[in-house]
Design an enzyme around this catalytic site. Sequence first.
Site, mmCIF file in Angstrom:
data_model
loop_
_atom_site.group_PDB
_atom_site.id
_atom_site.type_symbol
_atom_site.label_atom_id
_atom_site.label_comp_id
_atom_site.label_asym_id
_atom_site.label_seq_id
_atom_site.Cartn_x
_atom_site.Cartn_y
_atom_site.Cartn_z
ATOM 1 N N ALA A 78 0.733 -1.575 -0.113
ATOM 2 C CA ALA A 78 -0.099 0.093 0.049
ATOM 3 C C ALA A 78 0.865 1.604 -0.299
ATOM 4 C CB ALA A 78 -0.551 0.572 1.604
ATOM 5 N N ARG B 233 -21.537 -4.039 18.732
ATOM 6 C CA ARG B 233 -21.732 -3.280 20.190
ATOM 7 C C ARG B 233 -21.176 -4.267 21.072
ATOM 8 N NH1 ARG B 233 -25.974 -6.117 17.227
ATOM 9 N NH2 ARG B 233 -25.702 -7.954 18.142
ATOM 10 N N ARG B 234 -20.335 -4.730 21.486
ATOM 11 C CA ARG B 234 -19.390 -5.700 22.503
ATOM 12 C C ARG B 234 -18.243 -4.794 23.233
ATOM 13 N NH1 ARG B 234 -18.378 -11.756 19.807
ATOM 14 N NH2 ARG B 234 -18.191 -9.223 18.160
ATOM 15 N N GLY C 266 -15.148 -21.740 14.627
ATOM 16 C CA GLY C 266 -15.547 -20.998 13.596
ATOM 17 C C GLY C 266 -16.036 -21.167 12.304
ATOM 18 N N LYS D 35 -23.199 -18.289 -2.521
ATOM 19 C CA LYS D 35 -22.079 -17.843 -3.503
ATOM 20 C C LYS D 35 -22.172 -18.277 -4.326
ATOM 21 C CE LYS D 35 -20.080 -18.955 1.120
ATOM 22 N NZ LYS D 35 -19.574 -20.006 2.821
HETATM 23 N N1 HSE Z 1 -19.805 -20.316 6.704
HETATM 24 C C1 HSE Z 1 -19.695 -20.415 6.177
HETATM 25 C C2 HSE Z 1 -18.640 -21.598 5.656
HETATM 26 C C3 HSE Z 1 -18.167 -19.265 6.324
HETATM 27 O O1 HSE Z 1 -18.675 -22.981 6.359
HETATM 28 O O2 HSE Z 1 -18.974 -21.829 4.085
HETATM 29 C C4 HSE Z 1 -17.472 -18.830 5.203
HETATM 30 O O3 HSE Z 1 -18.367 -18.232 4.109
#
Ligand code: HSE
Length: 407
Positions: A31, A43-44, A182, A200
């Site tokens: 950059a 919010r947290r 996650g 997607k």
């Molecule tokens: N929940 C989505 C997945 C996250 O499992 O692919 C990524 O877009």
Amino acid sequence: MKKIALLGHGVVGSGVMEILEKNQPVLVRQAGDGVEAAHVLDRRTFPGLAYGDRFTGDFSVIRDDPEVSVVVEALGGVEPAFTWARESILAGKSFVTSNKELVAAKGDELLALAAEKGVWFLFEASVGGGIPILQPLRESLTANRVVAVAGILNGTTNFILTRMFADGMAFGDALAEAQSLGYAEADPTADVEGHDACRKICILASIAFGSHFHPQEVHTQGITRIGPRDVAWAGRWGGSIKLIGRARRTAEGRAALEVSPMLVPGDCLLSRVDGVFNAVQVTGDMVGTTLFYGPGAGKLPTASAVVGDVITALTQPAGSRPVPWGPKKEGLLQPWEESAARAMLRVAGLAPDALETFFPGCRLLGAEEGETALITAAATQGELDAALDAARAAGGNILSRITVLDQ
Ligand code: HSE
């Protein structure tokens, strides 16, 4: 120091902050200056963080800060993301998002607004996590008419299917593991029912066909009905079952879109994409078939794609690329009932001879435990519906119907 702002400090947002912290020398090189998040909206509060003093709950602080030239959104959901995207763009700021729900619902509107205001609206992270796919589709493959896009577009369901079928894990345990890593959406229904993959494939198809596709118009089926018997037959046939999002250009130039679990032949590379990995296969009329593969979800892979877009927005003039798509074209989407495919069926209550009369040209895979598995000849989904109704009327119990991913 170049200043950006971040909306949402969840999995992806905190990943963006981690990349800004850890890879500052790389960003300076790309950059020409350091990149700093001047504000983080959530919010947290996160008092333990080194940048804990930059949190705000007030979007107007970001919108009205003249030093912020790029707003990054990692909130998920259409609202308030759409309102804040509009306000950011109207304030002359580029908008970078990982939010596929927002892009699939409002992409055409936000792209038009960004073009009008001379800023970027970028969303590489919205499809395929860390895989570079949207920019290659828009730019590197631009000499092609896209014939087909087919992909494993949801990391959570691919992780679940892999854990269930390679490791014998129960569906709920595999989902809980994906959540703890996650990968899953805040409400994992969007993952397991195919809605996330549908958003997607709509984004990919919108680029490929140059016009907006709405997820609610696309046939979508998730993985919740897939069981061990389906996988056993798939293995005997020589393939595996994957949740596939697919967009094909028909002979008449229409777009055939769908999301469903599909039987993927063993010689197709998609059959060997496991765990949280995604892969997108793009077939162009000039290049042939290409495959893009990588981590499809997770904190740093997704944040990597976000920060890549941030660098583009900070360094390249908006308007240097054509707007990828415009509003929906009526009549472009082919009704699902008209799309042709083979299917694997598992049927109980009918003898193999009878099945051959209902499904002429089918290939019987075998019969055991009171059911017969077969692969139908290619037919439209509407024709197959009618044949299945006739088989049911004759006492057949249709245990499963899984489309074959023919190349
Ligand atoms: N929940 C989505 C997945 C996250 O499992 O692919 C990524 O877009």
